[in-house]
Structures are given as structure tokens and as C-alpha cells.
Design a protein around this motif. Structure first.
Motif, mmCIF file in Angstrom:
data_model
loop_
_atom_site.group_PDB
_atom_site.id
_atom_site.type_symbol
_atom_site.label_atom_id
_atom_site.label_comp_id
_atom_site.label_asym_id
_atom_site.label_seq_id
_atom_site.Cartn_x
_atom_site.Cartn_y
_atom_site.Cartn_z
ATOM 1 N N ARG A 97 0.810 -1.214 0.000
ATOM 2 C CA ARG A 97 0.000 0.000 0.000
ATOM 3 C C ARG A 97 0.846 1.267 0.000
ATOM 4 N N ALA A 98 2.134 1.140 0.238
ATOM 5 C CA ALA A 98 3.026 2.298 0.216
ATOM 6 C C ALA A 98 3.600 2.492 -1.181
ATOM 7 N N GLU A 99 4.170 3.650 -1.411
ATOM 8 C CA GLU A 99 4.837 3.933 -2.683
ATOM 9 C C GLU A 99 6.164 3.179 -2.744
ATOM 10 N N GLY A 100 6.578 2.837 -3.953
ATOM 11 C CA GLY A 100 7.891 2.257 -4.126
ATOM 12 C C GLY A 100 7.914 0.741 -4.097
ATOM 13 N N ASP A 101 9.073 0.198 -4.434
ATOM 14 C CA ASP A 101 9.275 -1.253 -4.509
ATOM 15 C C ASP A 101 10.504 -1.589 -3.668
ATOM 16 N N PRO A 102 10.317 -1.978 -2.410
ATOM 17 C CA PRO A 102 11.463 -2.183 -1.514
ATOM 18 C C PRO A 102 12.358 -3.333 -1.945
ATOM 19 N N GLN A 103 13.653 -3.083 -1.925
ATOM 20 C CA GLN A 103 14.622 -4.134 -2.193
ATOM 21 C C GLN A 103 14.997 -4.870 -0.914
ATOM 22 N N LEU A 104 14.913 -4.153 0.208
ATOM 23 C CA LEU A 104 15.139 -4.726 1.525
ATOM 24 C C LEU A 104 14.000 -4.266 2.416
ATOM 25 N N GLY A 105 13.638 -5.082 3.399
ATOM 26 C CA GLY A 105 12.514 -4.714 4.251
ATOM 27 C C GLY A 105 12.666 -5.243 5.652
ATOM 28 N N MET A 106 11.528 -5.471 6.301
ATOM 29 C CA MET A 106 11.533 -5.869 7.703
ATOM 30 C C MET A 106 12.275 -7.176 7.931
ATOM 31 N N GLY A 107 12.055 -8.162 7.069
ATOM 32 C CA GLY A 107 12.737 -9.442 7.243
ATOM 33 C C GLY A 107 14.241 -9.304 7.191
ATOM 34 N N GLU A 108 14.739 -8.564 6.217
ATOM 35 C CA GLU A 108 16.185 -8.365 6.067
ATOM 36 C C GLU A 108 16.759 -7.529 7.211
ATOM 37 N N LEU A 109 15.957 -6.532 7.675
ATOM 38 C CA LEU A 109 16.416 -5.690 8.786
ATOM 39 C C LEU A 109 16.566 -6.509 10.054
ATOM 40 N N VAL A 110 15.597 -7.359 10.326
ATOM 41 C CA VAL A 110 15.660 -8.200 11.520
ATOM 42 C C VAL A 110 16.879 -9.122 11.462
ATOM 43 N N ALA A 111 17.148 -9.668 10.287
ATOM 44 C CA ALA A 111 18.282 -10.584 10.141
ATOM 45 C C ALA A 111 19.619 -9.889 10.310
ATOM 46 N N SER A 112 19.663 -8.580 10.006
ATOM 47 C CA SER A 112 20.937 -7.837 10.048
ATOM 48 C C SER A 112 20.965 -6.786 11.143
ATOM 49 N N SER A 131 21.943 -6.501 14.130
ATOM 50 C CA SER A 131 23.158 -6.296 14.927
ATOM 51 C C SER A 131 24.209 -5.485 14.180
ATOM 52 N N LYS A 132 24.094 -5.389 12.855
ATOM 53 C CA LYS A 132 25.069 -4.658 12.051
ATOM 54 C C LYS A 132 24.626 -3.235 11.726
ATOM 55 N N VAL A 133 23.387 -2.910 12.055
ATOM 56 C CA VAL A 133 22.863 -1.578 11.727
ATOM 57 C C VAL A 133 23.214 -0.611 12.847
ATOM 58 N N ARG A 134 23.975 0.409 12.495
ATOM 59 C CA ARG A 134 24.427 1.374 13.489
ATOM 60 C C ARG A 134 24.022 2.810 13.126
ATOM 61 N N THR A 135 24.091 3.150 11.858
ATOM 62 C CA THR A 135 23.890 4.535 11.450
ATOM 63 C C THR A 135 22.539 4.719 10.767
ATOM 64 N N GLN A 136 22.141 5.980 10.623
ATOM 65 C CA GLN A 136 20.900 6.277 9.916
ATOM 66 C C GLN A 136 20.983 5.856 8.459
ATOM 67 N N SER A 137 22.127 6.040 7.860
ATOM 68 C CA SER A 137 22.288 5.632 6.461
ATOM 69 C C SER A 137 22.068 4.145 6.290
ATOM 70 N N GLN A 138 22.610 3.363 7.212
ATOM 71 C CA GLN A 138 22.404 1.919 7.143
ATOM 72 C C GLN A 138 20.931 1.570 7.325
ATOM 73 N N LEU A 139 20.268 2.212 8.286
ATOM 74 C CA LEU A 139 18.863 1.927 8.542
ATOM 75 C C LEU A 139 18.001 2.293 7.341
ATOM 76 N N ARG A 140 18.300 3.395 6.707
ATOM 77 C CA ARG A 140 17.492 3.834 5.575
ATOM 78 C C ARG A 140 17.596 2.895 4.379
ATOM 79 N N GLY A 141 18.594 2.048 4.375
ATOM 80 C CA GLY A 141 18.687 1.058 3.318
ATOM 81 C C GLY A 141 17.551 0.056 3.348
ATOM 82 N N TYR A 142 16.858 -0.031 4.487
ATOM 83 C CA TYR A 142 15.741 -0.965 4.625
ATOM 84 C C TYR A 142 14.389 -0.255 4.531
ATOM 85 N N THR A 143 14.390 1.012 4.180
ATOM 86 C CA THR A 143 13.164 1.798 4.106
ATOM 87 C C THR A 143 12.862 2.213 2.672
ATOM 88 N N VAL A 144 11.636 2.662 2.452
ATOM 89 C CA VAL A 144 11.261 3.293 1.188
ATOM 90 C C VAL A 144 10.704 4.671 1.535
#
Length: 391
Positions: free
Chosen positions: A184-199, A201-214
């Protein structure tokens, strides 16, 4: 027209607390009509000034506003009253402009309505934009009933908040299994909640977090699920994601699932400051919402506060509907304040069940959502203060 009581926000410790919830004027466009249903009573039209948001009956709303305008005319006779600005629209406005303002013809009731609506919307936006907190805040969008409008309202509410505040709003999928948030949101996510949960422990910065957002055109950031299957979320998953999101976003909107006893739902409740309950104008959706309130009342002080101060949003999807006043009364009988119950008119863009974009909404829908967002922020200010003081 009756002056809105919209008190100025009082700042303390980097947050804003309002003394009263903002009152809402009827929008200037036609509210949704209640379609005939052979199995329900014909709907009565009520002035939308009492139903908040877009309202339910344009005719009754105009009648109510005519009474308000009569009172405003009397108030203008007082020597201390601020004079009404001459007409700028319509034939009277044309004459005022043509003759250089010699006649100073008064504005029509339609123009007065439009002016007051614009002023009210401006005050709502000021409250939304100027409210600040010393920590991130969480909004829980929940109703056990499927197709009650949780996902659309999460995207639209988060979008309005982000558009007015200039971003820093994250909309999260916190359902056990993959939901429809990304669809229902705009865009076509390449990474999402499943990938974020799996990774995580490696997410530290806003730039890294935004890789899982649209990022939406509203500037809200959506963390949904990709088309791939993902494992069911756990309580720990939701808490971990909420924690990292709160480090980089100011407002967290959580689109929940339908199972109240699940770990992810319990985690979302634990990190929420305000509960928003969407419901269609149908008895099954309302019954499930009332069950949610009862459930939360038995889950501890913070959860009970969510139930006690919940914001209810009655939505329309064009299907046959029950009388809104009857459904509204059920929430009020449960303890929900009347000024916490809002209405959103039918909107074809929402009913399409595709990707949602704020710019494609009808003006009445956008106005109603802005009023709702202001009410949510006002309640957030109060709940955050009480919650943090108790701690």
C-alpha cells in the motif's frame, strides 16, 4: 462564526503540552454519504462539528455553521470585536475589487466558511510542526478485525505527520507474518523488515537503517516487507527494530497484526504512547475494536492509558454501512471521549486498494487527516508527559 478554542502550546523540558484538544470545523467539501442498506437503518445526518474530521452530513453541517455565523454577526456588533475583512471572492469580491473597496461588501457565508477552515487547518499544522519531545514517540495503529483500515491509516497518518514536520517519521510493519504495508506504500522495496531483523546487529547509522526503508513523497519512511517470504516476527524482533528506529526518527507509526496475544503485538503495545483505532462503519469492525480496548485495560497501567485515551477513526470504503451515530455511541459507552472520535470521508484513491499518495487524496480527506493528526499529537503530548513523569 464561533471562535475555535485552540490554546497555545506550553513548552517544558523540550516537549509541548496542550490544555485542550483542538476543536474541528466541518470541511468545506461534501462529506461521505451513508449508502442505503436494506439491513440497517437509514443514516441520519449529523453536524460534522461534533463528529470531528470531515463530518457526516453536508446539509446539517451547513445548518450548524449558519447558526454559528449568526452568532458571529452579533459578536461583530460589539465594539471590541475584530472587523470582518471585506469579501475577496465571488460577486461581492469582484465588486469590491472593481470599485477599489469603496463599498466594502461583506463576504458570503461560503467565503467565511473557507476562511475559518483555512485558519483551523493552519492551527492544526502549527501544533503538529511545533510539538517536540525529548525522546522518540510511538503510535500504535490497531484493530483485531482485518480490513478495518489499519494499513491505509498508518500510511496516511504517518504521511501527514511527515509532510508537515518535514520527515523523521517511520512507519513499521509489526505484524507477525508479512502484511500489506509495502504494497500500500509507494515504491518497490529491495530490503525490508525481514532483512532488517536478520541484520539488526550490524545496523548502526541512519544511512544503514534507511537502506531498509522506502521514502514516500510525504517524506515518511516505510519499513514493510519485500515480496519474498520472511519468518514470523518475534517480540524481540519488534523491540530491537523499535529501538534502532527511535535512535534516528522522531515518530514511529506501527501497523499491527490481528492477534493480540502474540509477542509482536505485546511488544508494540509496550513501546507505544498513543493508540489509534481505525474502523469501518460496520458492527464487526467496531466489536473487534471494543474488544481491543477491553484487552488493554487488563495489561497494566501503560496499556490501560492507551485504551483510555485512544483515538478512534471511523472510515468509509463505499460498502453498505451502519449508522455512524450508533457505532459512535458504542465507543462512548466504553469510555472514549466524543472529541476522540473522528470521521474520514469516502475517498476513491483509498478505496482502490493500491499504493497511497497524499497528493491523490480528495481535499476533504486531507483536511480530515490533518485534524486527526493534530488530535493524535495533542494526545501524544499529554501521554508522554504522564508516562515519563510516572517513571
Amino acid at each position: 462564526m464561533t471562535e475555535l478554542n485552540f490554546p497555545g502550546a506550553r513548552r517544558s523540558n523540550m516537549y509541548v503540552e496542550t490544555e485542550e484538544r483542538p476543536k474541528v470545523l466541518p470541511v468545506a467539501t461534501e462529506a461521505f454519504e451513508e449508502p442505503a442498506d436494506p439491513f440497517t437503518e437509514p443514516a441520519e445526518h449529523a453536524p460534522s462539528v461534533t463528529d470531528r474530521g470531515a463530518g457526516k452530513g453536508a446539509g446539517a453541517a451547513r445548518s450548524a455553521m449558519a447558526t454559528q455565523q449568526t452568532a458571529a454577526v452579533k459578536a461583530d456588533a460589539d465594539e471590541d470585536a475584530e472587523p470582518i475583512v471585506p469579501a475577496k471572492e465571488g460577486f461581492a469580491g469582484f465588486l469590491n475589487q472593481l470599485f477599489g473597496g469603496v463599498f466594502k461588501l461583506a463576504p458570503s457565508s461560503k467565503e467565511l466558511d473557507a476562511r475559518e477552515l483555512a485558519a483551523a487547518q493552519g492551527r492544526f499544522e502549527d501544533l503538529i510542526r511545533q510539538s517536540t519531545w525529548t525522546r522518540a514517540v510511538g503510535l500504535l495503529v490497531a484493530n483485531k478485525k482485518g480490513t478495518a483500515g489499519k494499513t491505509p491509516l498508518s500510511i496516511l497518518l504517518g504521511g501527514v505527520l511527515a509532510a508537515i514536520r518535514g520527515g523523521s517519521v517511520a512507519i513499521l510493519e509489526t505484524s507477525d507474518d508479512k502484511g500489506q504495508l509495502a504494497y500500500r506504500a509507494e515504491g518497490d522495496p529491495q530490503l525490508g523488515m525481514g532483512e532488517l531483523v536478520a541484520s539488526i546487529s550490524k545496523v548502526r547509522t541512519q544511512s544503514q537503517l534507511r537502506g531498509y526503508t522506502v521514502t514516500q513523497t510525504s517524506f515518511a519512511s516505510v519499513i514493510g516487507s519485500t515480496p519474498k517470504w520472511r519468518p514470523p516476527l518475534t517480540r524481540e524482533n519488534v523491540l530491537d527494530v523499535a529501538s534502532i528506529v527511535d535512535e534516528h526518527f522522531t515518530i514511529r507509526v506501527m501497523d499491527t497484526g490481528n492477534q493480540y496475544s502474540s509477542g509482536p503485538f505485546g511488544a508494540a503495545v509496550d513501546v507505544a504512547d498513543v493508540l489509534v483505532i481505525p474502523t469501518m462503519l460496520a458492527q464487526d469492525a467496531v466489536s473487534e475494536a471494543l474488544e481491543l480496548l477491553e484487552f488493554l485495560e487488563h495489561q497494566g497501567a501503560d496499556a490501560a492509558r492507551l485504551a483510555r485515551t485512544a483515538i478512534v477513526v471511523m472510515m468509509s470504503d463505499g460498502r453498505p454501512e451502519f449508522k455512524p451515530s450508533k457505532l459512535k455511541k458504542q465507543f462512548m459507552d466504553k469510555g472514549i471521549a466524543e472529541d476522540h472520535i473522528y470521521s474520514v470521508p469516502y475517498d476513491a484513491h483509498v478505496a482502490e486498494r493500491g499504493a497511497l499518495t497524499l497528493e491523490k487524496l480528495a481535499p476533504a480527506t486531507r483536511q480530515a487527516l490533518t485534524a486527526i493528526a493534530a488530535g493524535v499529537v495533542a494526545q501524544t503530548n499529554q501521554n508522554v508527559f504522564e508516562k515519563d513523569q510516572n517513571r
